[in-house]
Scaffold this active site. Structure first.
Site, PDB file in Angstrom:
ATOM      1  CG  ASP A 106      68.726 -40.288  38.057  1.00  0.00           C
ATOM      2  OD1 ASP A 106      68.984 -41.489  38.255  1.00  0.00           O
ATOM      3  OD2 ASP A 106      67.801 -39.688  38.633  1.00  0.00           O
ATOM      4  CB  ALA A 118      73.856 -30.082  41.580  1.00  0.00           C
TER       5      ALA A 118
END
Length: 221
Positions: A37, A152
């Protein structure tokens, strides 16, 4: 709703990484690189020209360059643009309508996909969910997945966890991922270290270069 403003924070280095429970060693003939992404819509929320953005893009570029040289599959995920209301499910309640039309949906220019690389639509944070990522890896005979990109504690963590559940060894590159804050970045690394190898870009590149298994790797690589 929508993405929060992200402040500058330093990338983690090798001295601050949590210990990884697995002891797997990356091998070029078994591994694929997943760039998660890295779209203008998401990456644009990071402060321009300040940490962690330059390191994020530069480290992913270095991983991609070596992966390409070693003949490893390179896979990008990207959220589809301008999805109809309701297509994003519960994510819409939290993050809003998602990526709009135009350039927001594109992968950032320094990492723009090239011929021969894969680009998969990513409709949920987990790159395996409702995509053919698993089939792609099986068709390429890959059972290791190097994960980098954003964010993350969301897509990277969930994708690495699903890889583990599917007997694919995940490697999460601590300084080639970014998050909404340093705290969430660190939390994601602590969680992924339980079922993934958490490493730095430098250490992973060294391990890939050291391997003599791949037929594409020369002695002077």
């Amino acid at each position: 709703m929508g993405l929060p403003v992200i402040g500058s924070y330093p990338m983690p280095d090798g001295s601050t990484l949590p210990p990884s429970r697995p002891s797997w060693v990356v091998e070029p003939h078994r591994a694929a690189l997943l760039v998660h992404d890295m779209q203008n819509h998401l990456v644009g929320q990071l402060p321009a020209d300040r940490a962690p953005l330059p390191e994020l893009v530069g480290n992913i570029a270095a991983l991609r360059a070596l992966a390409t040289a070693l003949g490893m599959p390179v896979v990008f995920t990207a959220e589809p643009a301008a999805q109809q209301a309701g297509r994003r499910g519960l994510a819409e309640d939290i993050w809003g309508p998602g990526v709009g039309d135009g350039g927001d949906a594109a992968i950032v220019a320094p990492l723009a996909p090239r011929p021969g690389e894969y680009v998969l639509a990513n409709v949920r944070h987990n790159a395996f969910l409702r995509s053919h990522l698993g089939r792609l890896l099986r068709s390429e005979r890959r059972d290791q997945l190097i994960v980098c990109g954003v964010h993350a504690h969301l897509g990277v963590l969930l994708t690495a966890a699903d890889a583990f559940m599917n007997d694919i060894q995940p490697f999460v590159v601590a300084d080639a991922v970014a998050d909404l804050s340093a705290e969430e970045h660190a939390m994601a690394l602590r969680w992924t270290a339980r079922t993934s190898v958490v490493c730095t870009t430098g250490s992973l590149l060294r391990d890939l270069r050291r391997s003599r298994v791949s037929p594409n790797l020369r002695e002077d690589a």
